[in-house]
Scaffold this motif. Sequence first.
Motif, PDB file in Angstrom:
ATOM      1  N   PRO A 205       0.900  -1.140  -0.005  1.00  0.00           N
ATOM      2  CA  PRO A 205      -0.143   0.090  -0.017  1.00  0.00           C
ATOM      3  C   PRO A 205       0.705   1.377   0.074  1.00  0.00           C
ATOM      4  O   PRO A 205       1.900   1.555   0.852  1.00  0.00           O
ATOM      5  N   GLY A 206       0.469   2.295  -0.859  1.00  0.00           N
ATOM      6  CA  GLY A 206       1.203   3.529  -0.907  1.00  0.00           C
ATOM      7  C   GLY A 206       0.511   4.267   0.252  1.00  0.00           C
ATOM      8  O   GLY A 206      -0.524   4.388   0.652  1.00  0.00           O
ATOM      9  N   GLU A 207       1.431   5.531   0.660  1.00  0.00           N
ATOM     10  CA  GLU A 207       0.833   6.482   1.638  1.00  0.00           C
ATOM     11  C   GLU A 207       0.615   7.716   1.076  1.00  0.00           C
ATOM     12  O   GLU A 207       1.140   8.078   0.139  1.00  0.00           O
ATOM     13  N   VAL A 208      -0.555   8.094   1.501  1.00  0.00           N
ATOM     14  CA  VAL A 208      -1.105   9.344   0.898  1.00  0.00           C
ATOM     15  C   VAL A 208      -0.414  10.733   1.492  1.00  0.00           C
ATOM     16  O   VAL A 208      -0.251  10.851   2.695  1.00  0.00           O
ATOM     17  N   LEU A 209       0.339  11.260   0.513  1.00  0.00           N
ATOM     18  CA  LEU A 209       1.194  12.603   0.861  1.00  0.00           C
ATOM     19  C   LEU A 209       0.696  13.808   0.674  1.00  0.00           C
ATOM     20  O   LEU A 209      -0.432  13.896  -0.239  1.00  0.00           O
ATOM     21  N   PRO A 210       0.833  14.883   1.576  1.00  0.00           N
ATOM     22  CA  PRO A 210       0.508  16.140   1.304  1.00  0.00           C
ATOM     23  C   PRO A 210       0.978  17.031   0.102  1.00  0.00           C
ATOM     24  O   PRO A 210       2.347  16.577  -0.012  1.00  0.00           O
ATOM     25  N   ASN A 211       0.429  17.618  -0.576  1.00  0.00           N
ATOM     26  CA  ASN A 211       1.094  18.712  -1.733  1.00  0.00           C
ATOM     27  C   ASN A 211       1.082  19.936  -1.001  1.00  0.00           C
ATOM     28  O   ASN A 211       0.551  20.360   0.066  1.00  0.00           O
ATOM     29  N   HIS A 212       1.982  20.718  -1.656  1.00  0.00           N
ATOM     30  CA  HIS A 212       2.225  22.308  -1.022  1.00  0.00           C
ATOM     31  C   HIS A 212       1.008  23.212  -1.027  1.00  0.00           C
ATOM     32  O   HIS A 212       0.776  24.272  -0.245  1.00  0.00           O
ATOM     33  N   ASP A 213      -0.135  22.505  -2.144  1.00  0.00           N
ATOM     34  CA  ASP A 213      -1.281  23.523  -2.074  1.00  0.00           C
ATOM     35  C   ASP A 213      -2.507  23.160  -1.495  1.00  0.00           C
ATOM     36  O   ASP A 213      -3.550  23.591  -1.617  1.00  0.00           O
ATOM     37  N   GLY A 214      -2.282  22.159  -0.547  1.00  0.00           N
ATOM     38  CA  GLY A 214      -3.196  21.659   0.558  1.00  0.00           C
ATOM     39  C   GLY A 214      -3.995  20.306   0.150  1.00  0.00           C
ATOM     40  O   GLY A 214      -4.833  19.751   0.383  1.00  0.00           O
ATOM     41  N   THR A 215      -3.549  19.839  -1.335  1.00  0.00           N
ATOM     42  CA  THR A 215      -4.070  18.765  -1.718  1.00  0.00           C
ATOM     43  C   THR A 215      -3.471  17.346  -1.411  1.00  0.00           C
ATOM     44  O   THR A 215      -2.508  17.614  -0.612  1.00  0.00           O
ATOM     45  N   PHE A 216      -3.422  16.348  -1.964  1.00  0.00           N
ATOM     46  CA  PHE A 216      -2.628  15.251  -1.734  1.00  0.00           C
ATOM     47  C   PHE A 216      -2.422  14.432  -2.862  1.00  0.00           C
ATOM     48  O   PHE A 216      -3.120  14.650  -4.104  1.00  0.00           O
ATOM     49  N   GLN A 217      -1.587  13.248  -2.574  1.00  0.00           N
ATOM     50  CA  GLN A 217      -1.207  12.517  -3.701  1.00  0.00           C
ATOM     51  C   GLN A 217      -0.783  11.156  -3.214  1.00  0.00           C
ATOM     52  O   GLN A 217      -0.563  10.936  -2.104  1.00  0.00           O
ATOM     53  N   VAL A 218      -0.737  10.237  -4.094  1.00  0.00           N
ATOM     54  CA  VAL A 218      -0.427   8.750  -3.676  1.00  0.00           C
ATOM     55  C   VAL A 218      -0.061   8.055  -4.828  1.00  0.00           C
ATOM     56  O   VAL A 218      -0.541   8.255  -6.052  1.00  0.00           O
ATOM     57  N   SER A 219       1.052   7.048  -4.707  1.00  0.00           N
ATOM     58  CA  SER A 219       1.567   6.315  -5.846  1.00  0.00           C
ATOM     59  C   SER A 219       1.371   4.907  -5.431  1.00  0.00           C
ATOM     60  O   SER A 219       1.322   4.475  -4.256  1.00  0.00           O
ATOM     61  N   VAL A 220       0.847   4.022  -6.492  1.00  0.00           N
ATOM     62  CA  VAL A 220       0.379   2.742  -6.167  1.00  0.00           C
ATOM     63  C   VAL A 220       1.128   1.998  -7.262  1.00  0.00           C
ATOM     64  O   VAL A 220       0.877   1.951  -8.525  1.00  0.00           O
ATOM     65  N   ASP A 221       1.364   0.841  -6.770  1.00  0.00           N
ATOM     66  CA  ASP A 221       2.104  -0.097  -7.960  1.00  0.00           C
ATOM     67  C   ASP A 221       1.864  -1.584  -7.358  1.00  0.00           C
ATOM     68  O   ASP A 221       1.910  -1.744  -6.126  1.00  0.00           O
ATOM     69  N   ARG A 222       2.224  -2.565  -8.223  1.00  0.00           N
ATOM     70  CA  ARG A 222       1.952  -4.088  -7.928  1.00  0.00           C
ATOM     71  C   ARG A 222       2.881  -4.746  -9.139  1.00  0.00           C
ATOM     72  O   ARG A 222       2.934  -4.425 -10.382  1.00  0.00           O
ATOM     73  N   CYS A 223       3.391  -5.942  -8.639  1.00  0.00           N
ATOM     74  CA  CYS A 223       4.293  -6.701  -9.711  1.00  0.00           C
ATOM     75  C   CYS A 223       3.610  -7.818 -10.317  1.00  0.00           C
ATOM     76  O   CYS A 223       2.783  -8.621  -9.711  1.00  0.00           O
ATOM     77  N   LEU A 224       3.546  -7.549 -11.543  1.00  0.00           N
ATOM     78  CA  LEU A 224       2.911  -8.763 -12.469  1.00  0.00           C
ATOM     79  C   LEU A 224       4.154  -9.290 -13.572  1.00  0.00           C
ATOM     80  O   LEU A 224       4.470  -8.507 -14.429  1.00  0.00           O
ATOM     81  N   THR A 225       4.622 -10.373 -13.225  1.00  0.00           N
ATOM     82  CA  THR A 225       5.657 -11.018 -14.171  1.00  0.00           C
ATOM     83  C   THR A 225       5.241 -11.762 -15.204  1.00  0.00           C
ATOM     84  O   THR A 225       4.151 -12.252 -15.213  1.00  0.00           O
ATOM     85  N   ALA A 226       6.016 -11.826 -16.282  1.00  0.00           N
ATOM     86  CA  ALA A 226       5.399 -12.568 -17.541  1.00  0.00           C
ATOM     87  C   ALA A 226       4.033 -12.153 -18.017  1.00  0.00           C
ATOM     88  O   ALA A 226       3.331 -13.135 -18.327  1.00  0.00           O
ATOM     89  N   VAL A 227       3.773 -11.211 -18.099  1.00  0.00           N
ATOM     90  CA  VAL A 227       2.396 -10.503 -18.560  1.00  0.00           C
ATOM     91  C   VAL A 227       2.716 -10.147 -20.111  1.00  0.00           C
ATOM     92  O   VAL A 227       3.393  -9.243 -20.238  1.00  0.00           O
ATOM     93  N   PRO A 228       2.160 -10.699 -21.016  1.00  0.00           N
ATOM     94  CA  PRO A 228       2.376 -10.227 -22.657  1.00  0.00           C
ATOM     95  C   PRO A 228       1.881  -8.651 -22.743  1.00  0.00           C
ATOM     96  O   PRO A 228       0.927  -8.511 -22.048  1.00  0.00           O
ATOM     97  N   GLN A 229       2.718  -8.009 -23.392  1.00  0.00           N
ATOM     98  CA  GLN A 229       2.183  -6.582 -23.269  1.00  0.00           C
ATOM     99  C   GLN A 229       0.889  -6.378 -23.825  1.00  0.00           C
ATOM    100  O   GLN A 229       0.457  -5.256 -23.963  1.00  0.00           O
ATOM    101  N   GLU A 230       0.472  -7.283 -25.096  1.00  0.00           N
ATOM    102  CA  GLU A 230      -0.742  -7.042 -25.518  1.00  0.00           C
ATOM    103  C   GLU A 230      -1.883  -7.072 -24.659  1.00  0.00           C
ATOM    104  O   GLU A 230      -3.130  -6.756 -25.101  1.00  0.00           O
ATOM    105  N   ASP A 231      -1.633  -7.943 -23.458  1.00  0.00           N
ATOM    106  CA  ASP A 231      -2.587  -7.753 -22.400  1.00  0.00           C
ATOM    107  C   ASP A 231      -2.912  -6.604 -21.570  1.00  0.00           C
ATOM    108  O   ASP A 231      -3.832  -6.602 -20.800  1.00  0.00           O
ATOM    109  N   TRP A 232      -1.748  -5.715 -21.669  1.00  0.00           N
ATOM    110  CA  TRP A 232      -1.964  -4.700 -20.927  1.00  0.00           C
ATOM    111  C   TRP A 232      -2.787  -3.737 -20.712  1.00  0.00           C
ATOM    112  O   TRP A 232      -3.994  -3.944 -19.788  1.00  0.00           O
ATOM    113  N   GLY A 233      -3.282  -3.217 -21.888  1.00  0.00           N
ATOM    114  CA  GLY A 233      -4.608  -2.188 -21.889  1.00  0.00           C
ATOM    115  C   GLY A 233      -5.796  -2.922 -22.223  1.00  0.00           C
ATOM    116  O   GLY A 233      -6.738  -2.341 -21.867  1.00  0.00           O
ATOM    117  N   ARG A 234      -5.719  -4.324 -22.460  1.00  0.00           N
ATOM    118  CA  ARG A 234      -7.051  -4.853 -22.589  1.00  0.00           C
ATOM    119  C   ARG A 234      -7.318  -5.610 -21.327  1.00  0.00           C
ATOM    120  O   ARG A 234      -8.716  -5.794 -21.177  1.00  0.00           O
TER     121      ARG A 234
END
Length: 329
Positions: A205-234
């Motif tokens: 899980p990513g941590e929600v962090l504050p921005n300088h303007d009073g809003t927030f940001q978060v980054s989220v990622d997960r590992c998927l190995t051996a996934v054909p690129q043609e399956d990405w957007g689909r």
Amino acid sequence: DVQMVDEVQVEYFDSNTQRIITKQDWADQLCNDKPRELESETERKKGQQQVFKGNIGTLKKRFNQTGGAHIVQRMYGCEWDDEDGTTEGYEQYGYDGEDFISLDLKTLTWVAPVHQAFPSKLRLDHDTAQNQYKKNYFNKECVDWLKVYLVYGKSTLQRTERPRVSLLRRSPSSPVVCHATGFYPDRVVVFWRRDGQELHEQVDPGEVLPNHDGTFQVSVDRCLTAVPQEDWGRRYECVVQLKGIEDISTPLDPAHIRTNGGETITSLLSSSLVLLVVAAVAVVVGVFLYRKKNDSEKRHKPVDSDTSSENTEGQKLAPEYQPLSTGQS
């Protein structure tokens, strides 16, 4: 002494000028409408300075310290869920960056994680009247003030700002990150989905962090190995959920993934093909997809932090700050 509501700073006490300094326009209006509360709160904070000094002296003795800079910190607040009406409260002390003692509102006893806090626990546990008052304060008075803040600060505290979502990647071999920023409030949920089903495996899980303007940001990622690129957007997409707006779904399209160099994955692959033709070099690229899911709270919450270095007439903005000893040890 700093006061915050839903991660927004409302005011602080300036120990040099001995005044409460507001940080929001709506907080100025609140102070103008309730001058008696402002005056009594200012006097209370002045008195707390002396108690803090006494507590630092007490704890230096408990920890066998003779000099140097030391910090006593107290944090307290309440939380209110505007959907089901449930409330929670807390009060805790720290010393030199470590937990020292905290109040358990369910049992109305104090929890001492270090043996130097045991004398304080015995004294505070014995003050049953004060502990009962704190329970009423955190469950009623604090929540009443929170509701007042939400009314005065409605344009700020109850606004909704739509997040901007980007897919990022440092290099062809690094994770693909779903980055949401510019959103408010901070109670957001971001996750990866495959074929319409939320992914849970290998989640960080990513941590929600504050921005300088009073809003927030978060980054989220997960590992998927051996996934054909043609399956990405689909098959794969990043989903952002924020109360008050429709879900934002971003397909994992290589053409929309930005890298450190500012190029998209598609342009990088095109360059790689040219290199392959000219130099006849075969490059095998592992595809990675990471995800973090943010379990942010749904509750409104005011937080008051003291550090040394609806009808609210007659109610206190904060519970009394207590000495951690009887003056003996």
